[in-house]
Design an enzyme around this catalytic site. Structure first.
Site, PDB file in Angstrom:
ATOM      1  CB  CYS A   1      -0.994  -0.018   1.165  1.00 42.58           C
ATOM      2  SG  CYS A   1      -0.277   0.187   2.810  1.00 42.58           S
TER       3      CYS A   1
ATOM      4  NE  ARG B   1      -4.618   1.340   1.746  1.00 44.64           N
ATOM      5  CZ  ARG B   1      -4.466   1.937   0.579  1.00 44.64           C
ATOM      6  NH1 ARG B   1      -5.369   1.778  -0.369  1.00 44.64           N
ATOM      7  NH2 ARG B   1      -3.417   2.708   0.343  1.00 44.64           N
TER       8      ARG B   1
ATOM      9  CG  ASP C   1      -5.424   5.029   3.052  1.00 48.64           C
ATOM     10  OD1 ASP C   1      -5.502   4.647   4.246  1.00 48.64           O
ATOM     11  OD2 ASP C   1      -4.459   5.667   2.610  1.00 48.64           O
TER      12      ASP C   1
END
Length: 174
Positions: free
Chosen positions: A23, A29, A141
Site C-alpha cells: 500500500c 492496509r 484507505d
C-alpha cells in the site's frame, strides 16, 4: 478470462511461494493484509511453503509500528499485529516475490513504474483480484476516516485472504 479468474503466476521455486502486499505507507492496509494472510497461511499448514511480506510505496513510516487503529481492529478480531514494522517496497522485491499485490490502483501504478517486469510477467496485481465478492476492487484507505473504515478493510482482507490461501495451496502442491 477475467483478472480474478487468472491463475496465480508460477512459483519461481517449486513448492515455495512468496507474496508481497503493498500500500502507500505500510501502516494500515498492507500490514492488515499481511497479518491476516500470514495467519491464514499458517492455519492452512502452508507456513513452511508460503512467505508473506508487506511494504509501502513510500518510506515515511519505515521502522514504525502499524497505525494504532489498524492494530486495535486486528487485536479485537484475534490477530497479533505487534511484530509489524513498516517497510518500503524495494526494486529487488520484483525478483524475490512470485506475486506482488497492490491495495489500490495508485499503488499498482506506482509499482508498475518501479518494477515494470512484474506486470509483464503477470506477477503484479490488485489484492482484491482474489476477492470472491468484488473481484478487482480496491481496498480503501481507512487512514483519514473512523474506526468503521478499519473494520471494513479487515472484512475485505479476511474474505480475500481465504480465497487467496486456497489458490496458494494449489500453487505449492507437488
Amino acid at each position: 478470462m477475467t483478472e480474478a479468474a487468472a491463475p496465480l503466476p508460477p512459483a519461481r521455486t517449486p513448492g515455495r511461494y512468496a507474496v508481497a502486499l503493498v500500500c502507500l505507507g505500510n501502516i494500515c492496509r498492507s500490514p492488515t493484509a499481511h497479518v491476516v494472510l500470514a495467519r491464514k497461511v499458517e492455519d492452512a499448514g502452508l507456513g513452511e511453503q508460503v512467505r508473506v511480506t508487506s511494504g509501502g510505496t513510500g518510506g515515511w513510516h519505515v521502522g514504525g509500528p502499524m497505525d494504532s487503529r489498524a492494530a486495535a481492529t486486528l487485536t479485537a478480531a484475534g490477530y497479533d499485529p505487534s511484530r509489524h514494522r513498516a517497510r518500503q517496497y524495494e526494486d529487488d522485491w520484483a525478483d524475490e516475490h512470485d506475486l506482488v499485490l497492490a491495495m489500490d490502483g495508485q499503488n499498482l501504478a506506482d509499482l508498475r513504474a518501479v518494477s515494470p517486469g512484474l506486470a509483464a510477467e503477470g506477477r503484479l496485481r490488485l489484492f482484491r483480484d482474489h476477492d470472491p465478492v468484488e473481484p478487482g476492487g480496491e481496498v480503501p484507505d481507512p487512514y483519514y476516516g473512523g474506526d468503521d473504515g478499519f473494520e471494513e478493510v479487515l472484512a475485505m482482507v479476511e474474505r480475500t485472504s481465504d480465497a487467496l490461501v486456497a489458490r496458494l495451496a494449489r500453487a505449492v502442491a507437488p
